[in-house]
Design a protein around this motif. Structure first.
Motif, PDB file in Angstrom:
ATOM      1  N   GLU A 219       0.856  -1.185   0.000  1.00 46.24           N
ATOM      2  CA  GLU A 219       0.000   0.000   0.000  1.00 46.24           C
ATOM      3  C   GLU A 219       0.895   1.238   0.000  1.00 46.24           C
ATOM      4  OE1 GLU A 219      -3.429   2.138   2.779  1.00 46.24           O
ATOM      5  OE2 GLU A 219      -2.503   0.240   3.381  1.00 46.24           O
ATOM      6  N   ILE A 221       1.211   5.418  -0.354  1.00 49.76           N
ATOM      7  CA  ILE A 221       0.549   6.717  -0.276  1.00 49.76           C
ATOM      8  C   ILE A 221       1.566   7.770  -0.703  1.00 49.76           C
ATOM      9  CG2 ILE A 221      -0.582   8.390   1.234  1.00 49.76           C
ATOM     10  CD1 ILE A 221      -1.452   6.059   2.989  1.00 49.76           C
ATOM     11  N   ASP A 402      -3.870   4.766  13.706  1.00 46.64           N
ATOM     12  CA  ASP A 402      -4.182   3.475  13.105  1.00 46.64           C
ATOM     13  C   ASP A 402      -3.777   2.323  14.013  1.00 46.64           C
ATOM     14  OD1 ASP A 402      -3.079   1.106  11.164  1.00 46.64           O
ATOM     15  OD2 ASP A 402      -4.830   2.065  10.279  1.00 46.64           O
ATOM     16  N   PHE A 603       4.998   0.025   8.795  1.00 45.63           N
ATOM     17  CA  PHE A 603       4.892   1.320   8.125  1.00 45.63           C
ATOM     18  C   PHE A 603       6.294   1.782   7.731  1.00 45.63           C
ATOM     19  CE2 PHE A 603       1.610   1.024  11.393  1.00 45.63           C
ATOM     20  CZ  PHE A 603       0.458   1.141  10.631  1.00 45.63           C
ATOM     21  N   ARG A 621       7.758  -7.191  -0.090  1.00 48.23           N
ATOM     22  CA  ARG A 621       6.319  -7.476   0.040  1.00 48.23           C
ATOM     23  C   ARG A 621       5.939  -8.710  -0.781  1.00 48.23           C
ATOM     24  NH1 ARG A 621       2.550  -9.314   0.923  1.00 48.23           N
ATOM     25  NH2 ARG A 621       0.408  -8.567   1.119  1.00 48.23           N
ATOM     26  N   ASN A 628       1.955  -7.356   5.727  1.00 41.80           N
ATOM     27  CA  ASN A 628       1.419  -6.156   5.087  1.00 41.80           C
ATOM     28  C   ASN A 628       2.342  -4.980   5.388  1.00 41.80           C
ATOM     29  OD1 ASN A 628      -0.959  -7.352   4.042  1.00 41.80           O
ATOM     30  ND2 ASN A 628      -1.876  -7.289   6.086  1.00 41.80           N
ATOM     31  N   ARG A 630       2.733  -0.581   4.602  1.00 44.51           N
ATOM     32  CA  ARG A 630       2.215   0.666   4.041  1.00 44.51           C
ATOM     33  C   ARG A 630       3.376   1.642   3.902  1.00 44.51           C
ATOM     34  NH1 ARG A 630      -1.968   3.878   7.590  1.00 44.51           N
ATOM     35  NH2 ARG A 630      -3.127   1.926   7.314  1.00 44.51           N
ATOM     36  N   TYR A 632       4.713   5.485   2.859  1.00 47.64           N
ATOM     37  CA  TYR A 632       4.447   6.906   2.633  1.00 47.64           C
ATOM     38  C   TYR A 632       5.627   7.468   1.834  1.00 47.64           C
ATOM     39  CZ  TYR A 632       0.852   6.464   6.250  1.00 47.64           C
ATOM     40  OH  TYR A 632      -0.245   6.082   6.986  1.00 47.64           O
TER      41      TYR A 632
END
Length: 937
Positions: A219, A221, A402, A603, A621, A628, A630, A632
């Motif tokens: 994921e 962003i 989160d 993260f 990943r 998982n 994420r 940024y």
């Protein structure tokens, strides 16, 4: 040795399809692998090495690995051996220092395993047959983009292929750009590596794209951060200066290809290095102005980098140091300042950088807000923050929210947050910001019960205080240096007896343009004009210091450095909980993959863009479906940072595209054994001894021409070129000379830089004396770089001071060479323009001459039965002390060590005894050192 078809009992860590395909290719054939950055090249190499290590009874050599890579490879091989439970695996052994004796290395090689050996040691061991090339199972070459035809790595591969036709050879690289320069670069590289096939694996390869995009993606962003107006103005001004500088370079008429000298290419990190490399062959003919502009491009690129990474105070401080460094010498009337400093854009850079830190308070009668002119009675701090800081605080707050909503992770990842930065300085800056972003003073305004937003006010106030203190100290240092230089300049003028009243200062009717005010033009340069501008008055600085004085909230903060005696560690220290950990780490190449595997972050915040790390996240990943992650992705919109990132991706793609086209049209190289021509008639003619005077018969020798080379000479490319001319290179620890061509010809090789240092410390006179004692024809070879001018005289330097200094140095060097020939009339001097010409000269000198005896060459300068390698087993501390004694060199030190028991005995030796051991000049220096009274002046 087991063949490669034997299936080793090994467990591999290659979960992706492209990794498995590439591994199978490497096991089946020799090839050059070009993999895009970030796709796990080192992981592939480790699995390949483990597959051979687990089989046992193999001897594999790694060439080109640096110290960090050796550490990671050794650790990973040990981990793989434990997982696979391979009893035959030996792990990695490093041979990276001369302190390891010859017997120890020979024993290690006989036991087999995987060895990472430095190139200089490996080439000597191969030539001396300490490591028999025929017993080597295979050679693994890393960083193959660095290999050129004259490099020592290419020499190693040639020796290996000549002696070993059955062993494998694998070469790896993750940097495709160097393979696209020159004519047919890929074919040339494959020829240097003695390979036939190249395997290209870019990011857009079908199998790679399927492996990374077919599974669950990370994921991501994307966060575009707008720059402040001040940052935009500075960036545009710097780019204008860069464009003007490139335009001036184009006008210089250097005769080089200038198509790549554009503003877009100037954003590349090595642009200034590329320009310097192109100008290097004609550097002696380049004008001083052109050299200055090349250096200015380096400075301007560093300003662009500092603008986006430094805080406002540190950036202004950096500009102050640049301005001080570019001031003309004290008392000089010549304007040697960089041209870009006189542009209006340069004034914009310095003024805008200052306004980001502080500005003038407007008076009641005159002045405009934000002005810092003469109407401002005092200064006020502005302390502009970097836009990424506040966004980083928001991202961390979102991550914390989160984590609070989902306290238990649903996968195998930790709750760790990983922040990746460009360099350690940025990591330290972010750590300081995150540590103090919630520290507020009583003056901070708050609206109602609303919690104040994170701010860098505390950190910036402290930096401004430190900056103002540094500015005062820097002004004092500048003043003292100015006074010392001025007094030295006055003394030099008096000694010359200068009668010209205008020399040393400007003519009275000439006006000079001086940055920072016109007052300095008439009265000469102020002692602090290199730092202080006109508006920085003492009263203004005092008011600024009063505004940023430490508050009560600042006083209770801990210092950055604290002293801890580490008593009662169990009561105060414990391991961090990974779920609450915030890790800040700089980009570190292949080591980033190790960081991801160890930390297992949930993260990741990419504070600065990096294409290779994005791919490492994709590989991470895709390799772990149960984790998982994420990401940024932060970058400044419309900035040089964004443009540099996009340019790097485009250059890599274009490089792979060119390589794919060249591979499709490339001819196959068939001469892969590295051997000389095998025609029997030609081999016979090469070994014919033509010394048939006096009725002798024509005879053919059984060996090619032989040259005895000192082991310390393998740092140069000359031994490789001699080997390429079908000469037998014999490495030995020589006490006298560097090269022994015949029983009567001994040569001491010196580069120009080494020649200057040898004259300064007197080493060359000792070397010439010892050669004259033992050889009939001693020679001094002065070898120039093939890309430099073949002369000692300076060319076309418009800087008056530098021209005078260079001319004096050149005359001084030439006079020392003349004195050397007068002192040693039998010493012959050979001038060579390049190592290629040196190899031809050596071949001519050996023509119709007898071959040297390596054993006699080693024994010359030593006593009977002495071994020069024995000193390696002695205590190293007395050797270091002896090496510091005047007159002791690396050549005569071995004689002293073998003949004298300890340092006390050396100090008690007489003049005659020392002369017999090390020569007259060296013996005089050693005897004088030990017998001089400490009370004498």
């Amino acid at each position: 040795m087991p063949g490669e078809d034997t299936k080793p009992p090994v467990k591999l860590s290659l979960p992706l399809e492209y990794q498995q395909d590439l591994f199978n290719e490497l096991r089946s054939e020799d090839e050059l692998v070009l993999l895009a950055r970030g796709l796990g090249l080192l992981r592939l190499v480790i699995n390949l090495l483990h597959s051979y290590d687990a089989a046992g009874n193999n001897l594999i050599v790694i060439v080109g690995a640096d110290e960090r890579e050796n550490g990671w490879i050794g650790e990973a091989l040990a981990e793989h051996a434990a997982v696979s439970r391979s009893s035959m695996a030996r792990g990695l052994s490093q041979v990276n220092t001369d302190a390891m004796s010859v017997g120890t290395r020979e024993k290690m090689y006989s036991q087999g395993g995987i060895f990472s050996i430095t190139s200089r040691i490996l080439v000597v061991d191969l030539l001396s047959r300490l490591l028999n090339p025929e017993t080597v199972t295979g050679l693994v070459v890393l960083h193959s983009e660095r290999i050129v035809a004259t490099s020592i790595e290419a020499f190693i591969i040639r020796i290996y292929r000549q002696m070993n036709k059955a062993g494998f050879l694998k070469a790896f690289s993750d940097n495709p750009e160097p393979f696209t320069t020159g004519f047919a670069p890929l074919a040339s590289m494959i020829r240097n590596l003695f390979l036939r096939k190249a395997s290209l694996w870019p990011r857009f390869h079908v199998t790679v794209a399927k492996s990374l995009e077919g599974r669950k993606k990370a994921e991501v962003i994307e966060l575009e951060v707008p720059m402040t107006d001040g940052m935009k103005d500075i960036q545009n001004a710097v780019l204008e200066c860069v464009e003007v500088s490139i335009g001036e370079l184009r006008k210089a008429d250097t005769g080089l290809e200038l198509d790549d000298w554009t503003l877009d290419s100037a954003l590349h990190r090595s642009f200034d290095v590329i320009i310097r490399r192109q100008l290097d062959p004609i550097w002696h003919r380049v004008s001083f102005r052109t050299r200055q502009i090349v250096n200015d491009l380096t400075v301007l690129r560093s300003i662009l980098h500092a603008l986006l990474t430094y805080d406002a105070v540190s950036f202004n401080k950096y500009l102050d140091t640049i301005l001080a460094a570019h001031q003309p010498p004290p008392g000089s009337t010549r304007q040697n300042q960089s041209p870009w400093l006189f542009l209006d854009a340069a004034n914009t850079i310095f003024e805008t950088a200052k306004r980001r830190v502080y500005s003038g308070k407007p008076s009641e009668e005159e002045g405009t807000p934000g002005s810092s002119g003469p109407f401002s009675e005092s200064l006020r701090p502005v302390l502009e923050e970097q836009p990424k800081w506040s966004l980083l605080a928001e991202v961390l707050e979102e991550i914390e929210r989160d984590s609070y909503m989902n306290p238990t992770p649903r996968d195998d990842s930790n709750g760790t947050t990983l922040i990746m930065c460009g360099d350690p300085r940025t990591c330290s800056q972010l750590r300081e910001y995150l540590q103090h972003m919630h520290v507020f003073s009583a003056d901070d305004t708050r609206t109602g019960d609303e919690e104040p937003k994170p701010s860098a006010a505390f950190m910036m106030r402290r930096k401004l205080r430190n900056y103002l203190d540094w500015k005062k100290d820097f002004a004092r240092v500048s003043a003292s240096l100015f006074e010392e230089n001025q007094s030295a300049l006055d003394g030099f003028t008096d000694q010359r007896g200068n009668t010209n009243g205008y020399r040393g200062k400007g003519p009275p009717n000439k006006r000079r343009r001086v940055r920072g005010g016109a007052a300095a033009a008439g009265a000469g340069r102020s002692v602090s004009s290199s730092l202080r501008l006109a508006e920085d008055k003492e009263s203004q600085v005092a008011s600024l210091m009063a505004d940023v004085r430490p508050t009560d909230a600042d006083a209770i903060q801990k210092d950055e450095v604290a002293v801890d005696d580490l008593d009662s560690m169990e009561d105060y220290f414990e391991l961090y909980e990974m779920n609450d950990l915030l890790v800040i780490h700089p980009y570190d190449g292949d080591m980033d993959e190790h960081v991801l595997e160890e930390v297992r972050p949930r993260f990741v915040v990419m504070y600065e863009p990096d294409a290779a790390f994005i791919r490492r996240v994709e590989v991470y990943r895709s390799s772990h479906e149960d984790r998982n992650i994420r990401v940024y992705f932060m970058y400044y919109g419309g900035s040089v940072e964004e443009q540099r990132y996009l340019s790097a991706v485009r250059r890599e793609k274009d490089a792979f595209t060119r390589l794919i086209k060249e591979k499709g049209n490339m001819a196959v190289t068939l001469t892969l054994d590295g051997a000389a021509p095998t025609d029997p008639q030609e081999q016979f003619l090469r070994t014919v001894n033509t010394r048939i005077a006096g009725g002798g018969r024509l005879a053919a020798t059984a060996e090619p021409p032989r040259v005895v080379v000192d082991v310390r000479e393998f740092r140069s490319s000359l031994p490789s070129l001699l080997h390429g001319r079908s000469m037998l290179v014999v490495p030995c620890m020589l006490t006298v000379g560097d090269y022994v061509l015949t029983p009567s010809i001994c040569i001491e090789r010196k580069s120009v830089r080494d020649l200057i240092s040898s004259f300064k410390n007197g080493r060359l006179f000792n070397q010439a004396e010892t050669m004259l004692q033992h050889y009939e024809h001693p020679m001094l070879l002065i070898e120039f770089d093939q890309n430099k001018s073949f002369t000692l005289d300076p060319f076309a330097d418009n800087s008056f001071e530098k021209s005078i200094k260079s001319a004096d140095d050149s005359k001084d060097l030439q006079s020392k060479i003349v004195l050397l020939t007068i002192a040693f009339p039998r010493l012959k001097i050979i001038w060579s323009s390049s190592p290629y010409q040196t190899a031809e000269i050596f071949a001519e000198l050996k023509h119709k001459q007898e071959e040297p005896d390596p054993i006699k060459a080693v024994q010359i300068g030593l006593g009977l039965g002495e071994d020069p390698y024995e000193q390696q087993s002695f205590n190293t501390t007395p050797q270091d002390m002896l090496r510091a004694v005047p007159g002791v060199t690396s050549k005569n030190m071995s004689r002293l060590i073998l003949e004298v028991g300890d340092l006390r005995e050396v100090s008690n030796l007489g003049q005659a005894e020392l002369d017999e051991m090390v020569g007259r000049e060296a013996g005089r220096q050693i005897h004088r050192f030990f017998n001089k009274s400490v009370l004498d002046d």
